[in-house]
Design an enzyme around this catalytic site. Structure first.
Site, PDB file in Angstrom:
ATOM      1  N   TYR A   1     -26.551  -4.978   5.425  1.00 31.87           N
ATOM      2  CA  TYR A   1     -25.450  -4.404   4.648  1.00 31.87           C
ATOM      3  C   TYR A   1     -25.868  -4.334   3.186  1.00 31.87           C
ATOM      4  CZ  TYR A   1     -23.772  -9.348   4.092  1.00 31.87           C
ATOM      5  OH  TYR A   1     -23.643 -10.696   3.840  1.00 31.87           O
ATOM      6  N   CYS A   2     -25.391  -3.301   2.506  1.00 30.23           N
ATOM      7  CA  CYS A   2     -25.755  -2.998   1.113  1.00 30.23           C
ATOM      8  C   CYS A   2     -27.278  -2.985   0.923  1.00 30.23           C
ATOM      9  CB  CYS A   2     -25.105  -3.982   0.153  1.00 30.23           C
ATOM     10  SG  CYS A   2     -25.084  -3.405  -1.574  1.00 30.23           S
ATOM     11  N   PRO A   3     -27.996  -2.157   1.691  1.00 32.71           N
ATOM     12  CA  PRO A   3     -29.458  -2.131   1.560  1.00 32.71           C
ATOM     13  C   PRO A   3     -29.907  -1.516   0.237  1.00 32.71           C
ATOM     14  CG  PRO A   3     -28.717  -0.351   2.991  1.00 32.71           C
ATOM     15  CD  PRO A   3     -27.504  -1.181   2.678  1.00 32.71           C
TER      16      PRO A   3
ATOM     17  N   LYS B   1     -33.360 -10.413   5.501  1.00 33.48           N
ATOM     18  CA  LYS B   1     -32.799 -10.360   4.149  1.00 33.48           C
ATOM     19  C   LYS B   1     -31.983 -11.608   3.826  1.00 33.48           C
ATOM     20  CE  LYS B   1     -29.743  -7.321   1.414  1.00 33.48           C
ATOM     21  NZ  LYS B   1     -29.133  -5.973   1.403  1.00 33.48           N
TER      22      LYS B   1
END
Length: 275
Positions: free
Chosen positions: A134-136, A147
């Site tokens: 999420y939110c890369p 991550k």
């Protein structure tokens, strides 16, 4: 003699960290000195402006509230992230006279500080995009391909805020599932399309549950911050500055702006609760 300015904010609710971010952006320009801000939010899903343009935002908000999280929209762009007691936000503020610090240079500085604080020979921290997190982003930070942190920037005139959210402890797989379900509910058949990530909860992890707590992580990063500046820590100046009447007026104005920005979310929550 100048010292390394640090402000440590305990877990709170609402819009205050975002108002403080705008204040510190102004303060770092005026003082021409870096500063460090630690902050946390209780069970909050922070939406980027892009997230408000999904197919069915109301359905996404309903999913967020179903699992006990509070949705809010931040002032910056980008995509959604989860906050709770196991997530630490680290904001590094940099004066940028003549705007000489490039976007990538600011990201690289935060990456280097994170590596010095938390990387080990056995678990190096590497910056590269994890596209199904999420939110890369280009400066996702990972350990062994998973991550642990993401980095964003906010710039205002000659000030820079480089902001990292770091998964320290807690159920990171569950956080990923919450974000995935938000996008599934709000995008439906367009999940993973239109520039929104095909979130896979398996690609993210905590920093290291056996070593780090949030408090230990703050202590370590503050130590690295002070070493970088070759200064002793100062944890009182910013606290006193925030208590001044002029600062409180500035914060109240920005809190009102955040409330206005979130009117759409407030209305959707009201509608969902009325059903």
């Amino acid at each position: 003699m100048e010292k390394a300015l640090i402000y440590d904010e305990k877990i709170i609710e609402g819009f205050l960290p975002f108002a403080i971010t705008d204040y510190f952006l102004r303060y770092t320009q005026e003082k021409k000195q870096p500063l460090l801000h630690f902050w946390q939010l209780d069970k909050t899903f922070i939406l980027g402006m892009k997230d408000t343009r999904v197919n069915d935002l109301g359905a996404g908000i309903k999913e967020i509230e179903r699992v006990g999280y509070t949705p809010l929209v931040r002032s910056a762009g980008g995509l959604g992230v989860i906050n709770d007691e196991g997530v630490l936000n680290i904001s590094l503020f940099l004066p940028n006279p003549d705007k000489k610090i490039s976007v990538d240079a600011a990201y690289e500085l935060m990456t280097q500080l994170m590596q010095k604080a938390f990387a080990t020979e056995e678990e190096p921290i590497l910056p590269f995009e994890i596209p199904d997190s999420y939110c890369p982003g280009k400066f996702d930070l990972s350990i062994r391909g998973k991550k642990i942190a993401g980095i964003a920037q906010r710039r205002l005139q000659e000030g820079i805020a480089v902001m990292a959210y770091v998964s320290i402890s807690g159920n990171q797989k569950q956080r990923g599932e919450i974000v995935k379900h938000f996008y599934e509910a709000s995008l439906k058949e367009d999940f993973g399309k239109k520039g929104y990530p095909p979130v896979n909860p398996q690609v993210m992890k905590n920093l290291s549950k056996d070593i780090w707590t949030v408090e230990k992580a703050k202590e370590r990063f503050a130590e690295v911050f002070c070493q970088w500046q070759e200064k002793q820590p100062d944890v009182t100046t910013l606290k006193e500055q925030l208590m001044k009447k002029s600062t409180q007026e500035f914060l109240n104005e920005n809190l009102e702006k955040m409330a206005q920005r979130n009117e759409m979310i407030t209305e959707l929550r009201r509608e969902n609760n009325a059903l």
